[in-house]
Design an enzyme around this catalytic site. Structure first.
Site, PDB file in Angstrom:
ATOM      1  N   LYS A 114      67.287  37.771  52.280  1.00 37.58           N
ATOM      2  CA  LYS A 114      67.921  38.623  53.086  1.00 37.58           C
ATOM      3  C   LYS A 114      67.359  38.764  54.646  1.00 37.58           C
ATOM      4  CE  LYS A 114      68.985  41.941  49.400  1.00 37.58           C
ATOM      5  NZ  LYS A 114      68.462  42.761  48.682  1.00 37.58           N
ATOM      6  N   LYS A 197      79.379  31.248  37.724  1.00 36.03           N
ATOM      7  CA  LYS A 197      79.654  32.376  37.303  1.00 36.03           C
ATOM      8  C   LYS A 197      80.649  33.148  37.964  1.00 36.03           C
ATOM      9  CE  LYS A 197      75.847  35.407  38.360  1.00 36.03           C
ATOM     10  NZ  LYS A 197      74.919  36.207  37.871  1.00 36.03           N
ATOM     11  N   LYS A 200      81.680  38.391  42.849  1.00 30.77           N
ATOM     12  CA  LYS A 200      82.478  38.838  43.896  1.00 30.77           C
ATOM     13  C   LYS A 200      82.107  38.330  45.102  1.00 30.77           C
ATOM     14  CE  LYS A 200      79.975  43.297  43.991  1.00 30.77           C
ATOM     15  NZ  LYS A 200      79.927  43.628  42.507  1.00 30.77           N
TER      16      LYS A 200
END
Ligand code: TRP
Length: 335
Positions: A114, A197, A200
């Site tokens: 992050k 997989k 979103k």
């Protein structure tokens, strides 16, 4: 009576539920609430670590709550609440932070990722994300935490902080929580882009959401990646084709899967036909969810009732823990 395990998990208020979330996590929550004392909450405090001005945070929180309810979480069985309704969590976070060290926090993979993604906003909340997560878990003395692989390191930090607290204040106070997985039973749902997989963040069209309308579902499925078809009998299926079969296995009848499998094996398959069938079966599967989402979303009174009920139950447990924590640390001794 056998003592029920305390299960807890946090849900980030980002976006809508897709089939991958449903089969990968939500169905497990729904099962767990039958046999455990479950706490499931929406991690709205945590979202401030990446979105200091979350556009429409309350709207996202509401939508996530609505979709989990539609997917089968039952407020009568599990405690469903918003993280920010339990400010005691922030107090425990403060105490845990006093014994959380810069070096160990800087080594956490999710922090490093992050920090790389938002170099202009490497805030203290981002660094101490694992202490807040530990506070979420320890405030209810949870012992089982259903999380995905990407959260295992954070859970390890929770164990470290629980042990450290117990050692520091010479108490056998916090149980040491472990990851709770139904292991093999978990179905990994592939995306429609031929690889990996469903997610979103994998690009438009890769995921099917529970509230997608039939037109959107047909469009996404018809665009799913395939190839030019098998050329030899009983050939191994390449990933994109295997993925379509995996999806079909979770939404279609076994006969339907067997029918296309046979066609694949004798090289007569037409992917267009298979996709049409898959789209219709996905629509049949998701329609009740879509309707339920709409119904719950229109019922503001019910949503408020669920949130208040959850807040009350969660606060009861949190207040109790914090009273004990303050006493253990030594506050309150003067009065
Ligand atoms: N970090 C989790 C995620 O990104 C969400 C979360 C916050 C959580 N607090 C938690 C999960 C406590 C389990 C337990 O998905």
């Amino acid at each position: 009576m056998e003592k029920r395990e305390i299960v807890l998990s946090g849900i980030r208020p980002t976006g809508n539920l897709h089939l991958g979330n449903y089969f990968g996590a939500v169905t497990n929550f729904v099962k767990m609430q039958e046999t455990n004392e479950c706490y499931f909450f929406i991690a709205d405090y945590h979202s401030l670590t990446t979105h200091p001005h979350p556009d429409n945070l309350q709207g996202n929180v509401r939508q996530v709550l609505v979709e989990y309810l539609a997917a089968g979480l039952d407020p009568e069985k599990a405690t469903l609440y918003l993280q920010s309704d339990i400010p005691e969590t922030a107090e425990l976070y403060l105490f845990l932070n006093m014994n959380a060290y810069l070096g160990e926090l800087e080594r956490v993979t999710t922090f490093k990722e992050k920090a790389r993604k938002q170099p202009d906003n490497v805030n203290a909340g981002l660094l101490t994300y694992p202490t807040l997560m530990a506070a979420d878990i320890l405030i209810h003395k949870a012992t089982k935490v259903p999380v995905g692989k990407d959260q295992e390191q954070n859970l390890e930090m929770t164990r470290t902080y629980a042990r450290r607290f117990n050692h520091m204040y010479k108490a056998d106070f916090f149980p040491i929580p472990t990851a709770y997985n139904f292991g093999k039973q978990l179905v990994k749902i592939p995306g429609l882009d031929g690889s990996g997989k469903m997610g979103k963040s994998e690009g438009e069209g890769n995921a099917i959401f529970l509230n997608d309308d039939p037109k959107v579902i047909r469009k996404k499925v018809m665009r799913a990646v395939t190839d030019s078809g098998p050329t030899e009998k009983n050939q191994t299926k390449p990933d994109p084709i295997e993925n379509l079969f995996t999806l079909m296995k979770v939404v279609s009848k076994p006969e339907t899967v067997a029918f296309f499998d046979e066609q694949y094996n004798n090289c007569t398959i037409r992917y267009g036909d298979m996709k049409k069938q898959l789209a219709e079966d996905i629509i049949a599967f998701t329609t009740p969810f879509r309707e339920k989402i709409e119904e719950i979303s229109a019922d503001q009174d019910y949503i408020l009732k669920v949130m208040n009920m959850g807040a009350e139950k969660a606060r009861e447990s949190a207040v109790k823990t914090m009273r004990e924590v303050r006493e253990l640390i030594g506050f309150r001794k003067i009065y």
